[in-house]
Design an enzyme around this catalytic site. Structure first.
Site, PDB file in Angstrom:
ATOM      1  N   ALA A   9      45.230  95.174 -90.060  1.00 57.48           N
ATOM      2  CA  ALA A   9      45.279  93.765 -90.443  1.00 57.48           C
ATOM      3  C   ALA A   9      44.138  93.391 -91.372  1.00 57.48           C
ATOM      4  CB  ALA A   9      45.231  92.900 -89.184  1.00 57.48           C
ATOM      5  N   ARG A  15      49.669  86.771-101.231  1.00 51.02           N
ATOM      6  CA  ARG A  15      50.828  85.919-101.515  1.00 51.02           C
ATOM      7  C   ARG A  15      50.937  84.709-100.587  1.00 51.02           C
ATOM      8  NH1 ARG A  15      55.294  90.427-101.535  1.00 51.02           N
ATOM      9  NH2 ARG A  15      53.611  91.597-100.570  1.00 51.02           N
ATOM     10  N   GLN A  72      37.107  97.117 -91.991  1.00 53.65           N
ATOM     11  CA  GLN A  72      37.416  97.878 -93.208  1.00 53.65           C
ATOM     12  C   GLN A  72      37.007  96.969 -94.364  1.00 53.65           C
ATOM     13  OE1 GLN A  72      41.449  98.158 -94.537  1.00 53.65           O
ATOM     14  NE2 GLN A  72      41.167 100.182 -95.456  1.00 53.65           N
ATOM     15  N   ALA A 422      48.553  33.907 -68.492  1.00 52.76           N
ATOM     16  CA  ALA A 422      48.913  34.416 -69.817  1.00 52.76           C
ATOM     17  C   ALA A 422      47.915  33.929 -70.853  1.00 52.76           C
ATOM     18  CB  ALA A 422      50.312  33.960 -70.185  1.00 52.76           C
TER      19      ALA A 422
END
Ligand code: UD1
Ligand code: CA
Length: 455
Positions: A9, A15, A72, A422
């Protein structure tokens, strides 16, 4: 017998046109690389080495605890890549599976079959092959008259006749580890790409008179590699179908699989119905007999049995049995609803506990609040939990009745059974059983509109 795996990997995945390493792009909630690691683990691999290059630190973070990472630093080819894993496996004896990090559809059963086949044949190397409708781009498998493998030729190095061959190298192999790294060290980059080809080890072994096998797999879809975002979406679609199929087979109704998006690992109970345009993400767990959607997104949500959620978003929250949510609610992280809670339309709840059977039916914001049982919150009520510097808590006792359009200015506590009028702005604690009204007396001007018109 022991089994290790090396996943190649290190490539950038040019791309993909991405800052992220290719193998860290996700499908159904997890990275390509994770899918591959899970497959090898399920196939009985005891240790995995991932060869990383581009974005190696990110890759290392992703696989932490599941695989070791070999670096790598220059991508000189697949043989060179595998060689980098050598030091990590120097004390290992047995077989090593080699595969790529960009083929997330690979299944554990296929890998197990390859290993079985390899072990029973006594070969030093077994390459997994497949017949492709369109083999272009892949290495072709060259067999002799008796059907034995001779070598693999890359597309770019193949003659026109060789290009006709439809049997391709999937890039998945099982090797005896003994002698493998010595052989890799002898490969030279003599080909059109100037790369060290792992495939050359096949020809080398055959030349030495050692047994090399090719196992032809029937399901070529599994080896689809991802190189760009178009393929990412295509493969994700296949993956998504797999996830949904598992759900449907376990007794869940998915009304329209094409418009339903479920991450791998999401758990759903029997007889739950999932309506279109629904997203179930992360560690979401849903109980039985629920109706989810249409148009809902649940991320890391834990939902009980018999819950209805319509056109709503639920993030990192816990929802008890028989709750009824939506349409158009937004439940933000750390919300906990006990059994039978109703959260209606256009309600936002954040980091709050709502007790059994309480209702927040319309147009409310409830944040940093602890509500008891059997409470009714009137339409338009909000907790004023933020003073510009700090968040403050609101507490409401069992059975309280909060009138419509109440502002609860936190920190504030409403006692059990208390009522607010209210439109009140409640800034001080309300004792249990009391009524709190905070508004100017209503003024009546008789005959006002008639007189206004006359002016
Ligand atoms: C390779 C095979 C080909 C096979 C195909 C299947 C070789 C020479 N060819 O070709 O026969 O049909 O896979 O998909 O092996 N990688 C590294 N370091 C490198 C080069 C590659 O880690 O220096 C990794 C890549 O990140 C990738 C994998 O190895 O995950 C395959 O490399 P890629 O260059 O895509 O090989 P293909 O040309 O596809
Ligand atoms: Ca290549």
């Amino acid at each position: 017998m022991k089994l290790a795996a090396v996943i190649l990997a290190a490539g950038k995945g040019t791309r993909m046109k991405s800052k992220r390493p290719k193998v860290l792009h996700t499908l159904c909630g997890r990275s390509m690389l994770s899918w591959v690691i899970n497959a090898v683990t399920a196939a009985g691999v005891e240790q995995t080495v991932v060869v990383a290059g581009y974005g190696a630190e990110q890759v290392a973070r992703e696989v932490e605890g599941r695989a070791r990472v070999a670096l790598q630093s220059e991508q000189l080819g697949t043989a060179h890549a595998l060689l980098q894993a050598g030091p990590y496996l120097k004390d290992f004896q047995g077989q090593v599976l080699v595969l790529c990090g960009d083929t997330p559809l690979i299944e554990a059963d296929t890998l197990s079959l390859l290993v079985q086949n390899h072990r029973s044949s006594g070969a030093v190397a077994t390459v997994l092959t497949a017949e492709m409708e369109d083999p272009s781009g892949y290495g072709r498998v060259i067999r002799n008259e008796r059907g034995g493998v001779c070598r693999i030729v890359e597309h770019k190095d193949a003659s026109p006749e060789e290009k006709q061959i439809r049997e391709v190298n999937t890039g998945i192999y099982c090797f005896e580890i003994s002698g493998l790294f010595a052989a890799l060290g002898q490969i030279a980059p003599v080909n059109t790409q100037g790369e060290y080809y792992l495939t050359d080890v096949i020809e080398m072994y055959v030349g030495e008179g050692r047994t090399v096998n090719a196992m032809l797999s029937k399901n070529s879809v599994e080896f689809t590699g991802i190189n760009d975002r178009v393929q990412l979406a295509e493969v994700e679609q296949i993956m998504r179908r797999r996830v949904l199929r598992n759900l449907m087979e376990s007794g869940i109704t998915v009304v329209d699989p094409a418009s339903t998006f479920v991450d791998h690992g999401v758990v759903v109970g029997r007889d739950t119905i999932i309506h279109p345009f629904t997203f179930l993400e992360g560690r979401t767990v849903i109980g039985e007999d629920c109706v989810i959607g249409p148009g809902s997104r649940l991320s890391n949500a834990t939902v009980g049995n018999g819950v209805t959620i319509q056109n709503s978003i639920v993030l990192d929250s816990l929802i008890g049995d028989d709750c009824n949510i939506g349409p158009f609610s937004y439940l933000r992280p750390e919300t906990r609803l006990e059994k039978g809670v109703k959260v209606g339309d256009f309600v936002e709840i954040k980091k709050s506990l709502i007790g059994k059977g309480s209702k927040v039916p319309h147009l409310s914001y409830v944040g940093d609040a602890t509500l008891g049982e059997g409470i009714n919150i009137g339409a338009g009520t909000i907790t004023c939990n933020y003073d510009g510097h700090k968040k403050w808590p609101t507490r409401i006792g069992d059975g309280a009745f909060i009138g419509s359009n109440t502002n609860l200015v936190a920190p504030v506590e409403i006692g059990a059974g208390a009522v607010t009028g209210a439109g009140s702005t409640i800034t001080r604690d309300v004792p249990a059983g009391a009524l709190a009204v905070e508004r100017a007396d209503q003024k009546i001007v008789p005959d006002w509109s008639h007189r206004k018109k006359k002016k």
